[in-house]
Motif scaffolding. Structure first.
Motif, PDB file in Angstrom:
ATOM      1  N   GLN A  73      38.925 -28.598  46.002  1.00 13.74           N
ATOM      2  CA  GLN A  73      37.909 -29.071  46.948  1.00 13.74           C
ATOM      3  C   GLN A  73      38.341 -30.414  47.527  1.00 13.74           C
ATOM      4  O   GLN A  73      38.825 -31.280  46.799  1.00 13.74           O
ATOM      5  CB  GLN A  73      36.553 -29.221  46.264  1.00 13.74           C
ATOM      6  N   GLU A  75      37.393 -33.604  50.638  1.00 19.03           N
ATOM      7  CA  GLU A  75      36.449 -34.220  51.562  1.00 19.03           C
ATOM      8  C   GLU A  75      37.211 -35.228  52.398  1.00 19.03           C
ATOM      9  O   GLU A  75      38.100 -35.920  51.910  1.00 19.03           O
ATOM     10  CB  GLU A  75      35.311 -34.921  50.810  1.00 19.03           C
ATOM     11  N   ASP A  87      34.348 -33.566  59.979  1.00 18.12           N
ATOM     12  CA  ASP A  87      34.312 -33.152  58.580  1.00 18.12           C
ATOM     13  C   ASP A  87      35.554 -32.359  58.194  1.00 18.12           C
ATOM     14  O   ASP A  87      35.934 -31.414  58.875  1.00 18.12           O
ATOM     15  CB  ASP A  87      33.052 -32.310  58.353  1.00 18.12           C
ATOM     16  N   HIS A  89      35.730 -31.071  54.977  1.00 14.13           N
ATOM     17  CA  HIS A  89      35.353 -30.383  53.740  1.00 14.13           C
ATOM     18  C   HIS A  89      36.039 -29.023  53.664  1.00 14.13           C
ATOM     19  O   HIS A  89      36.020 -28.245  54.621  1.00 14.13           O
ATOM     20  CB  HIS A  89      33.837 -30.194  53.676  1.00 14.13           C
ATOM     21  N   SER A 418      40.504 -35.316  47.087  1.00 12.42           N
ATOM     22  CA  SER A 418      40.421 -33.924  46.644  1.00 12.42           C
ATOM     23  C   SER A 418      40.487 -33.852  45.128  1.00 12.42           C
ATOM     24  O   SER A 418      40.992 -34.761  44.451  1.00 12.42           O
ATOM     25  CB  SER A 418      41.549 -33.083  47.258  1.00 12.42           C
TER      26      SER A 418
END
Length: 428
Positions: A73, A75, A87, A89, A418
């Protein structure tokens, strides 16, 4: 542990809704789970020895199975899809299954056959903005499947190994075919080894433009779109060289060098550009790129319970990107079967000559990008690996050998952060 950063080039307007993504996700997970269970219950045939026969069996047998699953994941706020702002994400679930077969000949030479199946399922907020008029488009998610196979022959008497491999990767807008060949040889005293590997990747991807910048008569890339979508090639050629030397009972040294060349559509057309006059365009980069990384690795067995592994690499390409990478791993053997390995990696690079932030490009420029992967930045990667081995002696699964957990945190100077968590199971 090396940093993993997922590069999203395939999330586009290609599914009618998220039902397709969920369907593919369930199918791929079911396949990977079934393969893992089948391999877990497969017991490797034991080698038999008799007074009249001392050579190893010649038939191809399953020697090892590796199953890895990871969750990633990130950001950030510098999305290239929206011109260097927006963004970033992203989530990615990756699963790989590796199976390793081996067969010995009468003269103690060995044939190796390795096969891998990988499946990535990701979601991307930035790719969802290819068409900003939708609340949540189908391009928000995608599935990538990438099988590969490698065969090699090992001559133990003359201490050399040669082989070749094939690979394939497919997602909605990107298809890749790969091939490689490699050779390695050890010195007479087995203290030095030289290796060489050549590879080629022949890729094709659909040219998808941002929704508001699509030429007249050009398709959106949607699954049911009747208008044509152009496709362009991207080919990569590489040569890797390595030299490893055992300096003493406790130290090992290696030199690594690579040369690679790319040609074709190297820019991503759904990456927007905003010029200094406020007008929008799409990323445009040269059609060729030449890269040369050179590295060194040094391992020191400091004690029976401690191993230090260090690595350094210098990188240069003709887009004027230069980078330095330095990493250190400290493997601590807590018990004979449990090890803990803290890892750290530092990276720094200069900006490509074609990079500029949001609204700082001029329309008179020939090439331009606002992709922050090509900007100037520094990054730190912190990791921790936990490994348990010899598990078959403590479990009912006679072939269950190793379980490993890995965690990594990546922090970049432009704000990108991340996390990645990985589990690896090994069966022998």
């Amino acid at each position: 542990m090396a940093a993993k950063r997922v590069v999203v080039a395939g999330a586009i307007n290609h599914m009618s809704n998220n039902t397709y993504f969920q369907y593919m996700k369930n199918k791929c997970l079911t396949l990977a789970t079934a393969l893992m269970i089948a391999c877990c219950h497969f017991t490797v045939a034991q080698q038999t020895t008799t007074a009249a026969s001392t050579y190893k069996p010649r038939k191809l047998t399953l020697e090892e199975v590796d199953f890895a699953s990871s969750y990633y994941q990130q950001e950030g706020s510098n999305s290239a899809v929206t011109g260097g702002i927006g963004d970033e994400h992203l989530t990615d679930m990756a699963t790989t299954l590796d199976v390793h077969f081996g067969a010995w000949t009468r003269n103690q030479n060995k044939h190796h056959l390795d096969a891998q199946l990988g499946v990535d399922m990701y979601t991307s907020a930035s790719s969802d903005k290819i068409n900003p008029n939708t609340i949540s488009s189908a391009s928000k998610s995608d599935v990538r499947v990438y099988p590969s196979a490698t065969y090699s022959y090992e001559n133990t008497a003359h201490a050399y190994r040669l082989g070749a491999g094939l690979s394939y990767s497919k997602e909605y807008d990107y298809t890749s075919y790969g091939a490689n060949a490699f050779f390695s040889a050890k010195s007479k005293d087995r203290n030095a080894e030289f290796g060489a590997k050549g590879s080629v990747f022949l890729d094709t991807w659909k040219v998808i433009y941002p929704f508001e910048l699509r030429p007249a008569g050009y398709g959106s890339g949607g699954e049911h779109d009747k208008l044509p979508v152009d496709s362009k090639p991207r080919n990569s050629y590489g040569l890797s060289l390595s030299f490893t030397q055992i300096l003493s009972k406790t130290t090992q040294f290696a030199l690594l060098a690579d040369v690679s060349y790319q040609e074709g559509l190297l820019g991503t057309k759904f990456h927007r550009i905003y010029f200094d006059n406020g007008q929008a365009g799409v990323e445009n980069l040269p059609g060729t790129r030449f890269k040369i990384p050179i590295g060194t690795r040094f391992n020191w067995f400091a004690a029976d319970h401690l191993v230090l592994r260090s690595y350094y690499r210098y990188y240069w390409d003709n887009w004027e990107v230069q980078s330095h990478t330095a990493s250190l791993e400290m493997a601590i053997k807590w018990t004979p079967f449990i090890s803990i390995t803290p890892t750290y990696r530092y990276y720094t690079q200069t900006a490509a000559r074609y990079f500029a932030p949001y609204q700082q490009h001029q329309q008179t420029e020939a090439y331009y990008t606002s992709d922050y992967d090509l900007s100037k930045f520094q990054s730190n990667m912190y990791g921790l690996n936990l490994r348990w081995s010899n598990l078959h002696a403590r479990t009912k699964l006679t072939s269950f050998d190793v379980i490993e957990f890995r965690y990594g945190f990546y922090d970049r100077s432009n704000g990108l952060k991340s996390h990645i968590v990985t589990m690896v199971l090994t069966f022998k």
